[in-house]
Design a protein around this motif. Structure first.
Motif, PDB file in Angstrom:
ATOM      1  N   MET A   1       0.867  -1.395  -0.460  1.00 29.86           N
ATOM      2  CA  MET A   1       0.099  -0.393  -0.307  1.00 29.86           C
ATOM      3  C   MET A   1       0.791   1.377   0.211  1.00 29.86           C
ATOM      4  N   GLU A   2       1.987   1.294   0.969  1.00 33.08           N
ATOM      5  CA  GLU A   2       3.140   2.546   0.934  1.00 33.08           C
ATOM      6  C   GLU A   2       3.669   2.980  -0.774  1.00 33.08           C
ATOM      7  N   GLU A   3       4.414   1.248  -1.232  1.00 34.38           N
ATOM      8  CA  GLU A   3       4.357   1.350  -1.968  1.00 34.38           C
ATOM      9  C   GLU A   3       4.439   1.697  -3.456  1.00 34.38           C
ATOM     10  N   TYR A   4       3.285   0.888  -3.654  1.00 33.01           N
ATOM     11  CA  TYR A   4       2.559   1.252  -4.663  1.00 33.01           C
ATOM     12  C   TYR A   4       1.319   1.873  -5.181  1.00 33.01           C
ATOM     13  N   GLY A   5       0.977   2.783  -3.536  1.00 32.93           N
ATOM     14  CA  GLY A   5      -0.573   3.402  -3.485  1.00 32.93           C
ATOM     15  C   GLY A   5      -1.562   2.277  -4.388  1.00 32.93           C
ATOM     16  N   CYS A   6      -1.691   0.850  -3.970  1.00 30.37           N
ATOM     17  CA  CYS A   6      -2.812  -0.122  -4.198  1.00 30.37           C
ATOM     18  C   CYS A   6      -3.358  -0.565  -3.158  1.00 30.37           C
ATOM     19  N   GLN A   7      -4.428  -1.046  -3.396  1.00 31.85           N
ATOM     20  CA  GLN A   7      -4.976  -1.819  -1.810  1.00 31.85           C
ATOM     21  C   GLN A   7      -5.216  -3.020  -2.097  1.00 31.85           C
ATOM     22  N   ALA A   8      -4.280  -3.657  -0.730  1.00 29.38           N
ATOM     23  CA  ALA A   8      -3.455  -4.565  -0.377  1.00 29.38           C
ATOM     24  C   ALA A   8      -4.319  -5.859   0.520  1.00 29.38           C
ATOM     25  N   LEU A   9      -5.171  -6.821  -0.310  1.00 28.90           N
ATOM     26  CA  LEU A   9      -5.527  -7.740   0.859  1.00 28.90           C
ATOM     27  C   LEU A   9      -4.801  -9.139   1.063  1.00 28.90           C
ATOM     28  N   SER A  10      -4.559  -9.058   2.281  1.00 23.67           N
ATOM     29  CA  SER A  10      -3.710 -10.154   2.178  1.00 23.67           C
ATOM     30  C   SER A  10      -3.981 -11.033   3.780  1.00 23.67           C
ATOM     31  N   PRO A  11      -5.422 -12.665   3.316  1.00 19.80           N
ATOM     32  CA  PRO A  11      -5.975 -13.106   4.441  1.00 19.80           C
ATOM     33  C   PRO A  11      -4.352 -13.943   5.052  1.00 19.80           C
ATOM     34  N   GLN A  12      -3.480 -14.300   4.536  1.00 17.83           N
ATOM     35  CA  GLN A  12      -2.925 -14.823   5.124  1.00 17.83           C
ATOM     36  C   GLN A  12      -2.901 -14.108   6.460  1.00 17.83           C
ATOM     37  N   ALA A  13      -3.183 -12.852   6.869  1.00 16.04           N
ATOM     38  CA  ALA A  13      -1.962 -12.439   7.826  1.00 16.04           C
ATOM     39  C   ALA A  13      -3.817 -12.941   9.199  1.00 16.04           C
ATOM     40  N   TYR A  14      -4.348 -12.880   8.064  1.00 13.08           N
ATOM     41  CA  TYR A  14      -5.620 -13.306   9.539  1.00 13.08           C
ATOM     42  C   TYR A  14      -6.494 -14.915   9.502  1.00 13.08           C
ATOM     43  N   LEU A  15      -6.586 -15.005   8.175  1.00 20.92           N
ATOM     44  CA  LEU A  15      -6.988 -16.594   8.750  1.00 20.92           C
ATOM     45  C   LEU A  15      -6.766 -17.493   9.288  1.00 20.92           C
ATOM     46  N   PRO A  16      -5.432 -17.431  10.172  1.00 23.33           N
ATOM     47  CA  PRO A  16      -4.820 -18.684  10.638  1.00 23.33           C
ATOM     48  C   PRO A  16      -5.428 -18.802  11.856  1.00 23.33           C
TER      49      PRO A  16
ATOM     50  N   LEU B   1      -8.225 -17.568  12.307  1.00 20.93           N
ATOM     51  CA  LEU B   1     -10.173 -18.021  12.497  1.00 20.93           C
ATOM     52  C   LEU B   1     -10.478 -19.370  12.357  1.00 20.93           C
ATOM     53  N   LEU B   2      -9.436 -20.108  11.931  1.00 19.94           N
ATOM     54  CA  LEU B   2      -9.747 -21.323  10.979  1.00 19.94           C
ATOM     55  C   LEU B   2      -8.410 -22.573  11.953  1.00 19.94           C
ATOM     56  N   ASP B   3      -8.554 -23.477  11.475  1.00 18.85           N
ATOM     57  CA  ASP B   3      -7.497 -24.803  12.405  1.00 18.85           C
ATOM     58  C   ASP B   3      -7.139 -24.901  10.509  1.00 18.85           C
ATOM     59  N   LEU B   4      -6.180 -24.334  10.209  1.00 15.93           N
ATOM     60  CA  LEU B   4      -5.612 -24.687   8.747  1.00 15.93           C
ATOM     61  C   LEU B   4      -5.255 -26.164   9.167  1.00 15.93           C
ATOM     62  N   ASP B   5      -5.000 -27.029   9.726  1.00 13.70           N
ATOM     63  CA  ASP B   5      -4.817 -27.844   9.444  1.00 13.70           C
ATOM     64  C   ASP B   5      -5.832 -29.333   9.230  1.00 13.70           C
TER      65      ASP B   5
ATOM     66  N   ILE C   1     -11.894 -29.674   6.241  1.00 12.68           N
ATOM     67  CA  ILE C   1     -12.880 -28.729   5.307  1.00 12.68           C
ATOM     68  C   ILE C   1     -12.821 -27.796   6.078  1.00 12.68           C
ATOM     69  N   GLN C   2     -12.163 -27.301   7.306  1.00 13.68           N
ATOM     70  CA  GLN C   2     -12.171 -25.539   7.563  1.00 13.68           C
ATOM     71  C   GLN C   2     -10.479 -25.251   6.243  1.00 13.68           C
ATOM     72  N   PHE C   3      -9.242 -25.421   6.107  1.00 16.13           N
ATOM     73  CA  PHE C   3      -8.927 -25.833   5.321  1.00 16.13           C
ATOM     74  C   PHE C   3      -9.541 -25.284   4.084  1.00 16.13           C
ATOM     75  N   GLY C   4     -10.605 -25.959   3.385  1.00 18.25           N
ATOM     76  CA  GLY C   4     -11.170 -25.982   1.924  1.00 18.25           C
ATOM     77  C   GLY C   4     -12.256 -24.928   1.310  1.00 18.25           C
ATOM     78  N   LEU C   5     -12.422 -24.059   3.463  1.00 17.45           N
ATOM     79  CA  LEU C   5     -12.936 -22.725   3.294  1.00 17.45           C
ATOM     80  C   LEU C   5     -12.676 -21.760   2.694  1.00 17.45           C
ATOM     81  N   SER C   6     -10.977 -22.355   3.619  1.00 17.18           N
ATOM     82  CA  SER C   6      -9.932 -20.465   3.761  1.00 17.18           C
ATOM     83  C   SER C   6      -9.259 -20.386   2.425  1.00 17.18           C
ATOM     84  N   LEU C   7      -9.425 -21.977   0.866  1.00 16.23           N
ATOM     85  CA  LEU C   7      -9.512 -21.849   0.041  1.00 16.23           C
ATOM     86  C   LEU C   7     -10.653 -21.406  -0.890  1.00 16.23           C
ATOM     87  N   GLN C   8     -11.828 -21.425  -0.490  1.00 16.35           N
ATOM     88  CA  GLN C   8     -12.632 -20.890  -0.886  1.00 16.35           C
ATOM     89  C   GLN C   8     -12.952 -19.659  -0.927  1.00 16.35           C
TER      90      GLN C   8
END
Length: 137
Positions: A44-59, A61-65, A68-75
């Motif tokens: 956001m700072e370097e390129y002036g874009c709106q950045a979406l980074s679900p890797q920062a919060y999905l773990p 919210l979900l048990d990625l192991d 079923i929950q991993f499949g939800l994260s992929l969707q």
């Protein structure tokens, strides 16, 4: 590709941050979350874009192991990718999950931009699938 070119391409765009998320060790998952958050802030700072980074919060919210929950994260990640104009590949590696995200972005016709530290790995991944350089900058 230089920073100015990345900025010209990504400025004012919705950009999906493609970065490592899962790992065998919980400490690495936490480190990946912090890196993903920083990748988004830097983009956001370097390129002036709106950045979406679900890797920062999905773990958080979900048990990625759990398959079923991993499949939800992929969707969820695919849904976010489909809302974006480009995908910015960050980090020094291209994980299996990142490869899935890249393939989905290619299918959706998104611009793929690689950071300098992973340009070679991303180019190799793209060309090994018989795709041309036109999908990546």
């Amino acid at each position: 590709m230089n920073v100015k070119t990345r900025q010209e391409l990504l400025c004012s765009q919705k950009v999906y941050i493609c970065a490592p998320m899962r790992a065998c060790d919980d400490f690495i998952v936490y480190d990946n979350q912090k890196r993903a958050e920083q990748f988004a802030i830097d983009a956001m700072e370097e390129y002036g874009c709106q950045a979406l980074s679900p890797q920062a919060y999905l773990p958080y919210l979900l048990d990625l192991d759990d398959p079923i929950q991993f499949g939800l994260s992929l969707q969820f990640r695919e849904k976010l990718i489909s809302l974006c104009d480009a995908i910015l590949v960050c980090g020094s590696t291209v994980t299996d999950e990142m490869q899935q995200e890249l393939l989905y972005a290619i299918q959706k016709g998104l611009l793929i931009v690689a950071k300098p530290e992973n340009e070679t790995a991303v180019h190799r991944f793209i060309t090994q699938r018989g795709l041309g350089w036109e999908v990546i900058l």
